[in-house]
Design a protein around this motif. Structure first.
Motif, PDB file in Angstrom:
ATOM      1  N   LEU A  20       0.804  -1.219   0.000  1.00  0.00           N
ATOM      2  CA  LEU A  20       0.000   0.000   0.000  1.00  0.00           C
ATOM      3  C   LEU A  20       0.842   1.277   0.000  1.00  0.00           C
ATOM      4  O   LEU A  20       0.286   2.376  -0.071  1.00  0.00           O
ATOM      5  CB  LEU A  20      -0.956   0.003   1.200  1.00  0.00           C
ATOM      6  N   HIS A  21       2.148   1.142   0.095  1.00  0.00           N
ATOM      7  CA  HIS A  21       3.017   2.324  -0.023  1.00  0.00           C
ATOM      8  C   HIS A  21       3.513   2.365  -1.467  1.00  0.00           C
ATOM      9  O   HIS A  21       4.357   1.557  -1.864  1.00  0.00           O
ATOM     10  CB  HIS A  21       4.197   2.226   0.942  1.00  0.00           C
ATOM     11  N   PRO A  22       2.994   3.277  -2.290  1.00  0.00           N
ATOM     12  CA  PRO A  22       3.304   3.257  -3.732  1.00  0.00           C
ATOM     13  C   PRO A  22       4.793   3.265  -4.052  1.00  0.00           C
ATOM     14  O   PRO A  22       5.247   2.509  -4.925  1.00  0.00           O
ATOM     15  CB  PRO A  22       2.624   4.532  -4.246  1.00  0.00           C
ATOM     16  N   ARG A  23       5.573   4.081  -3.362  1.00  0.00           N
ATOM     17  CA  ARG A  23       7.002   4.154  -3.671  1.00  0.00           C
ATOM     18  C   ARG A  23       7.714   2.869  -3.268  1.00  0.00           C
ATOM     19  O   ARG A  23       8.622   2.395  -3.966  1.00  0.00           O
ATOM     20  CB  ARG A  23       7.641   5.356  -2.970  1.00  0.00           C
ATOM     21  N   ALA A  24       7.321   2.291  -2.142  1.00  0.00           N
ATOM     22  CA  ALA A  24       7.969   1.068  -1.676  1.00  0.00           C
ATOM     23  C   ALA A  24       7.655  -0.122  -2.586  1.00  0.00           C
ATOM     24  O   ALA A  24       8.555  -0.861  -3.000  1.00  0.00           O
ATOM     25  CB  ALA A  24       7.532   0.760  -0.247  1.00  0.00           C
ATOM     26  N   VAL A  25       6.383  -0.304  -2.916  1.00  0.00           N
ATOM     27  CA  VAL A  25       6.013  -1.466  -3.741  1.00  0.00           C
ATOM     28  C   VAL A  25       6.528  -1.299  -5.165  1.00  0.00           C
ATOM     29  O   VAL A  25       6.876  -2.273  -5.834  1.00  0.00           O
ATOM     30  CB  VAL A  25       4.485  -1.683  -3.723  1.00  0.00           C
ATOM     31  N   ILE A  70      22.709  -5.066  -1.862  1.00  0.00           N
ATOM     32  CA  ILE A  70      21.757  -5.210  -2.966  1.00  0.00           C
ATOM     33  C   ILE A  70      20.918  -3.949  -3.112  1.00  0.00           C
ATOM     34  O   ILE A  70      20.712  -3.429  -4.217  1.00  0.00           O
ATOM     35  CB  ILE A  70      20.850  -6.431  -2.732  1.00  0.00           C
ATOM     36  N   HIS A  71      20.450  -3.416  -1.990  1.00  0.00           N
ATOM     37  CA  HIS A  71      19.595  -2.229  -2.036  1.00  0.00           C
ATOM     38  C   HIS A  71      20.311  -1.016  -2.623  1.00  0.00           C
ATOM     39  O   HIS A  71      19.682  -0.177  -3.281  1.00  0.00           O
ATOM     40  CB  HIS A  71      19.082  -1.905  -0.639  1.00  0.00           C
ATOM     41  N   THR A  72      21.613  -0.893  -2.381  1.00  0.00           N
ATOM     42  CA  THR A  72      22.334   0.283  -2.890  1.00  0.00           C
ATOM     43  C   THR A  72      22.373   0.307  -4.418  1.00  0.00           C
ATOM     44  O   THR A  72      22.569   1.375  -5.018  1.00  0.00           O
ATOM     45  CB  THR A  72      23.778   0.314  -2.368  1.00  0.00           C
ATOM     46  N   MET A  73      22.191  -0.832  -5.046  1.00  0.00           N
ATOM     47  CA  MET A  73      22.275  -0.910  -6.503  1.00  0.00           C
ATOM     48  C   MET A  73      20.928  -0.735  -7.198  1.00  0.00           C
ATOM     49  O   MET A  73      20.866  -0.696  -8.425  1.00  0.00           O
ATOM     50  CB  MET A  73      22.884  -2.260  -6.903  1.00  0.00           C
ATOM     51  N   LEU A  74      19.839  -0.645  -6.429  1.00  0.00           N
ATOM     52  CA  LEU A  74      18.504  -0.639  -7.030  1.00  0.00           C
ATOM     53  C   LEU A  74      17.889   0.759  -7.041  1.00  0.00           C
ATOM     54  O   LEU A  74      18.025   1.521  -6.093  1.00  0.00           O
ATOM     55  CB  LEU A  74      17.590  -1.607  -6.270  1.00  0.00           C
ATOM     56  N   ARG A  75      17.196   1.062  -8.141  1.00  0.00           N
ATOM     57  CA  ARG A  75      16.494   2.323  -8.303  1.00  0.00           C
ATOM     58  C   ARG A  75      15.081   2.033  -8.814  1.00  0.00           C
ATOM     59  O   ARG A  75      14.809   0.980  -9.385  1.00  0.00           O
ATOM     60  CB  ARG A  75      17.211   3.234  -9.309  1.00  0.00           C
ATOM     61  N   ALA A  76      14.192   3.006  -8.622  1.00  0.00           N
ATOM     62  CA  ALA A  76      12.835   2.901  -9.149  1.00  0.00           C
ATOM     63  C   ALA A  76      12.449   4.246  -9.737  1.00  0.00           C
ATOM     64  O   ALA A  76      13.050   5.278  -9.422  1.00  0.00           O
ATOM     65  CB  ALA A  76      11.857   2.495  -8.052  1.00  0.00           C
ATOM     66  N   THR A  77      11.443   4.229 -10.609  1.00  0.00           N
ATOM     67  CA  THR A  77      11.005   5.450 -11.273  1.00  0.00           C
ATOM     68  C   THR A  77       9.528   5.700 -11.017  1.00  0.00           C
ATOM     69  O   THR A  77       8.700   4.795 -11.178  1.00  0.00           O
ATOM     70  CB  THR A  77      11.234   5.357 -12.791  1.00  0.00           C
ATOM     71  N   GLU A  83      10.470  10.886 -11.571  1.00  0.00           N
ATOM     72  CA  GLU A  83      11.528  10.909 -10.552  1.00  0.00           C
ATOM     73  C   GLU A  83      12.189   9.533 -10.434  1.00  0.00           C
ATOM     74  O   GLU A  83      11.527   8.508 -10.386  1.00  0.00           O
ATOM     75  CB  GLU A  83      10.940  11.298  -9.195  1.00  0.00           C
ATOM     76  N   ARG A  84      13.501   9.561 -10.364  1.00  0.00           N
ATOM     77  CA  ARG A  84      14.290   8.343 -10.163  1.00  0.00           C
ATOM     78  C   ARG A  84      14.771   8.351  -8.711  1.00  0.00           C
ATOM     79  O   ARG A  84      15.349   9.341  -8.255  1.00  0.00           O
ATOM     80  CB  ARG A  84      15.478   8.345 -11.107  1.00  0.00           C
ATOM     81  N   TYR A  85      14.508   7.296  -7.965  1.00  0.00           N
ATOM     82  CA  TYR A  85      14.886   7.294  -6.556  1.00  0.00           C
ATOM     83  C   TYR A  85      15.447   5.941  -6.128  1.00  0.00           C
ATOM     84  O   TYR A  85      15.218   4.909  -6.776  1.00  0.00           O
ATOM     85  CB  TYR A  85      13.689   7.672  -5.678  1.00  0.00           C
ATOM     86  N   ARG A  86      16.190   5.960  -5.034  1.00  0.00           N
ATOM     87  CA  ARG A  86      16.805   4.750  -4.484  1.00  0.00           C
ATOM     88  C   ARG A  86      15.772   3.972  -3.671  1.00  0.00           C
ATOM     89  O   ARG A  86      14.932   4.557  -2.992  1.00  0.00           O
ATOM     90  CB  ARG A  86      17.978   5.117  -3.577  1.00  0.00           C
ATOM     91  N   VAL A  87      15.862   2.647  -3.727  1.00  0.00           N
ATOM     92  CA  VAL A  87      14.914   1.839  -2.961  1.00  0.00           C
ATOM     93  C   VAL A  87      15.315   1.746  -1.489  1.00  0.00           C
ATOM     94  O   VAL A  87      14.534   1.259  -0.667  1.00  0.00           O
ATOM     95  CB  VAL A  87      14.765   0.423  -3.550  1.00  0.00           C
TER      96      VAL A  87
END
Length: 292
Positions: A20-25, A70-77, A83-87
């Motif tokens: 339910l958290h759009p940026r997280a999912v 692993i998380h440091t290498m992942l991005r989402a849009t 907007e491009r942001y880190r997970v």
């Protein structure tokens, strides 16, 4: 608590809540083939929880380091703003953490696992260590039920059941499976997913747009399921891979066997062991709780 069979229902509730958290999912859906590897993701999450619960301090630190790397290498849009942001943004990690801890605590207590309010607060506070392992500052993480409730109240306006949450909901209700296992999915999995969804807070049901049974009915079903599953001998349940509890008992001795009746006694020991109460896992536990 983590050796209780209702943890599987709690884990599915956590997935529903986290979605339910759009940026997280979005960070999950854009960086993995959730539908093809959902089971693998569930197992990896369970393995991380098992390692940080029952493994040595060194194993827990290694597991945390792997997750952080692993998380440091992942991005989402963001599809709307571009907007491009880190997970691994702290606010996203905190949401995932709080949704998990709330789900574990809620489902187990509601299904009949006996904890006092003080013990529930202790459980939440202890998980600031696992929050540190995934990259959060423990001081920014809720330490008790009051702080956890305040956190959810604060983040509620940010929640929504977007396209990604709908995909998660659809998967959890009808996960792909081999044709021969379709009857088992209908008989077993849908009940697990149904209970997990029903155990969500009312605002989650409103966001998903699907009603849940009355609260009293949900509680009754959780208690009945918990009672039945707890009748299965623990030694039999613990034989399922990856056998974290079995390995921990082998390492620490039979006195380390997890059992609900030990909860109050363990808190007393942790608060200050008396003469002759230096438990067999004292070394691991002391290093595991030490931050930094």
């Amino acid at each position: 608590m983590h050796g209780d069979p209702m943890m599987w229902v709690a884990g599915v509730r956590a997935l529903y809540l986290q979605a339910l958290h759009p940026r997280a999912v979005r960070g999950v859906m854009q960086n993995s083939d959730f539908r093809r590897d959902a089971w693998g993701r569930l197992i990896r999450t369970a393995n991380f929880v098992g390692t940080t619960t029952y493994g040595t301090a060194e194993a827990a630190e290694r597991a945390g380091a792997r997750v952080r790397k692993i998380h440091t290498m992942l991005r989402a849009t963001d599809p709307d703003s571009g907007e491009r942001y880190r997970v691994d943004e702290p606010e996203l990690l905190l949401w995932v953490h709080c949704a998990e801890i709330d789900s574990y605590l809620h489902v187990l207590r509601r299904s009949g696992f006996r904890l006092t309010d003080a013990q529930a607060d202790r459980y939440i506070g202890e998980h600031r260590v696992s929050a540190r392992l995934v990259g959060l500052d423990p001081e920014d993480v809720p330490a008790n039920r009051t702080e956890l409730a305040a956190y959810f109240e604060k983040v509620l306006p940010e929640l929504a059941a977007g396209p990604e949450a709908r995909d998660v909901d659809d998967f959890l209700r009808r996960p792909p499976t081999h044709p021969l296992l379709v009857p088992a999915r209908a008989l077993l999995w849908r009940r697990v997913a149904g209970m997990a969804y029903a155990a969500l807070p009312p605002y989650a049901h409103e966001l998903y747009g699907r009603a849940a049974p009355p609260s009293t009915v949900v509680t009754r079903r959780l208690r009945l399921t918990g009672t039945l599953l707890r009748c299965v001998p623990a030694r039999l349940r613990w034989q399922l891979p990856p056998k974290h509890i079995i390995r921990a008992m082998s390492r620490l001795g039979p006195g380390s066997r997890p059992a609900p009746y030990k909860v109050g006694r363990q808190l007393a020991i942790l608060d200050g062991p008396g003469e002759g109460e230096a438990s067999s896992d004292g070394g691991d536990r002391a290093r595991w709780r030490k931050p930094g």
